[in-house]
Write a protein that holds these residues in place. Structure first.
Motif, short mmCIF file in Angstrom:
data_model
loop_
_atom_site.label_atom_id
_atom_site.label_comp_id
_atom_site.label_asym_id
_atom_site.label_seq_id
_atom_site.Cartn_x
_atom_site.Cartn_y
_atom_site.Cartn_z
N CYS A 126 -22.84 -2.18 11.14
CA CYS A 126 -23.74 -2.13 12.29
C CYS A 126 -24.78 -3.25 12.15
CB CYS A 126 -24.41 -0.75 12.28
SG CYS A 126 -26.00 -0.69 13.05
N LYS A 151 -27.81 -3.37 12.50
CA LYS A 151 -29.08 -3.01 11.82
C LYS A 151 -29.08 -3.47 10.36
CE LYS A 151 -31.58 -0.34 14.66
NZ LYS A 151 -30.67 0.12 15.64
N PHE A 152 -27.90 -3.36 9.72
CA PHE A 152 -27.83 -3.71 8.30
C PHE A 152 -28.00 -5.21 8.07
CE2 PHE A 152 -25.38 0.27 8.43
CZ PHE A 152 -26.14 1.00 7.55
N THR A 159 -26.89 10.57 14.89
CA THR A 159 -28.31 10.47 15.16
C THR A 159 -28.52 9.95 16.57
OG1 THR A 159 -30.38 9.45 14.47
CG2 THR A 159 -28.39 8.24 13.99
N PRO A 172 -32.38 6.69 10.99
CA PRO A 172 -32.21 6.24 9.59
C PRO A 172 -32.99 4.96 9.27
CG PRO A 172 -30.10 6.85 10.54
CD PRO A 172 -31.08 6.84 11.67
N TYR A 197 -18.12 1.86 9.13
CA TYR A 197 -18.35 3.30 9.04
C TYR A 197 -17.33 4.13 9.81
CZ TYR A 197 -21.31 0.84 12.24
OH TYR A 197 -21.76 -0.06 13.13
N LEU A 218 -30.45 4.48 3.98
CA LEU A 218 -29.32 3.68 4.45
C LEU A 218 -28.23 3.53 3.38
CD1 LEU A 218 -31.18 1.17 6.81
CD2 LEU A 218 -29.79 3.15 7.43
N CYS A 268 -33.34 3.51 15.54
CA CYS A 268 -32.62 4.72 15.09
C CYS A 268 -33.35 5.41 13.92
CB CYS A 268 -31.17 4.39 14.72
SG CYS A 268 -31.00 3.48 13.20
N CYS A 313 -27.73 6.17 18.44
CA CYS A 313 -26.78 5.32 17.72
C CYS A 313 -25.51 5.16 18.57
CB CYS A 313 -26.45 5.92 16.36
SG CYS A 313 -25.12 5.02 15.55
N HIS A 319 -22.41 9.45 8.42
CA HIS A 319 -22.88 8.48 7.42
C HIS A 319 -23.59 9.17 6.27
CE1 HIS A 319 -21.88 5.71 10.47
NE2 HIS A 319 -22.85 6.09 11.27
N TYR A 358 -26.26 8.45 4.82
CA TYR A 358 -27.72 8.55 4.96
C TYR A 358 -28.13 9.67 5.90
CZ TYR A 358 -26.28 5.06 8.46
OH TYR A 358 -25.62 4.36 9.45
#
Ligand code: SF4
Length: 337
Positions: free
Chosen positions: A92, A94-95, A277, A59, A253, A14, A57, A280, A203, A205
């Motif tokens: 996002c 997720k972070f 990916t 990543p 992003y 990430l 996802c 996403c 991204h 990652y």
């Protein structure tokens, strides 16, 4: 009495490629030792994947695999929750939940060092969050301040190194730390396609994890192409490209996808590869914008590659070869015309 150095684990996933040199400087300035997980392997991906539901996802699964590989290797694992680093531009979801998700699915993890970064809450809040993180190592606020100033300077140098020397993050990290992160560059003196320039967008990652993208950058370089990536552009260039295409960024992003995509579409590269990916949402939307713009301009061939856990290497290689072949033929036609 000799005091044991605290070991901080940093997962190589990430946000690693964006911020690793800065984080490393911060912790080392505070007297800690930094341990990074090794490059991604299939075993790491399977381990990470086994802890979460299937539609998480790719990543995030890779990231959890990296955390698992650090469990026995460090005293703490550093997992920041980064909500926003620019005013009214957001990361996002997720972070944001990364520290909590990791605690929930990897209960055997060493204690997690987390920090909430949200620039929209003001500078005072940011300084407080940094101080609270630094307090785990020292009660002296001046030491924390010094460490954060050194870390920020390292980050600026890192960004500058990539944009002024056209380096990818792994190449820049290698230069800064002297530790090999990349395979040696292929000799670029091939006579037929030496001037072919391919930009890859997406991204970090996805672009720099050689296991999940099947060594895409290396394959392109091995075929004697010049590879350009989003980090080789200054933030200013990416922002003005976003302004041209969509007006204003909402997602952090967007710079890596829409900004870099629009810039390279207008800059005369020979082809652009967009990496996304599976599963996403934000990426599929943003990559589609770049794809449509490529269709409107009709100047630069564009290919989108979707990576997922079960993507077959053969499929990626075949599509890459076909895309490059089409670009080489197009270039030859242009030269002959
Ligand atoms: S932007 Fe997409 S790929 Fe990246 S962490 Fe969020 S959902 Fe996953």
């Amino acid at each position: 009495m000799i005091r044991k150095m605290i070991k901080i684990g940093i997962p190589r996933g990430l946000l690693y490629y964006q911020y690793y040199p800065m984080w490393k400087t911060f912790f080392e300035e505070l007297g800690a030792e930094v341990v990074v997980s090794p490059p991604t392997t299939q075993n790491m991906l399977s381990q990470g994947s086994s802890r979460v539901v299937a539609d998480t996802c790719l990543p995030a699964k890779v990231f959890l695999g990296h955390v698992l590989s650090l469990v026995e290797e460090c005293d703490y694992i550093f997992i920041p929750a980064i909500r926003s680093v620019k005013s009214k531009v957001y990361n996002c979801a997720k972070f944001l939940g990364l520290p909590d998700m990791t605690k929930a699915v990897i209960p055997e993890s060493p204690p997690i060092l987390d920090i909430d970064i949200d620039i929209n809450k003001g500078k005072r809040n940011l300084y407080l969050a940094i101080y609270q993180l630094g307090r785990r190592f020292t009660w002296n606020p001046f030491k924390v301040r010094q460490a954060s100033i050194a870390a920020w300077q390292t980050h600026l140098n890192y960004r500058q190194l990539m944009s002024s020397h056209s380096l990818t993050p792994p190449q820049a990290i290698e230069r800064i730390s002297g530790t090999p992160e990349t395979e040696p560059k292929a000799n670029s003196s091939h006579p037929t396609s030496a001037q072919t320039t391919i930009a890859i967008i997406g991204h970090p990652y996805l672009l720099y994890d050689e296991h999940i993208n099947y060594r895409l950058v290396h394959r392109l370089e091995q075929a004697h192409n010049k590879v350009l990536t989003p980090e080789m552009l200054t933030s200013g260039k990416r922002e003005s490209a976003i302004a041209r295409l969509t007006g204003r960024a909402y997602w952090t992003y967007e710079e890596e996808v829409v900004g870099a995509g629009e810039h390279y579409l207008q800059s005369g590269v020979d082809g652009i590869i967009g990496i996304v990916t599976f599963g996403c949402g934000p990426d599929s939307l943003m990559m589609d914008m770049v794809h449509r713009q490529a269709g409107r301009l009709k100047t630069t061939p564009f290919m989108s590659l979707t990576l997922e856990e079960h993507t077959a290497e053969g499929g990626v290689v075949t599509r890459l070869e076909a895309f490059l072949d089409m670009i080489y033929r197009r270039k030859r036609r242009q030269v002959c015309a």
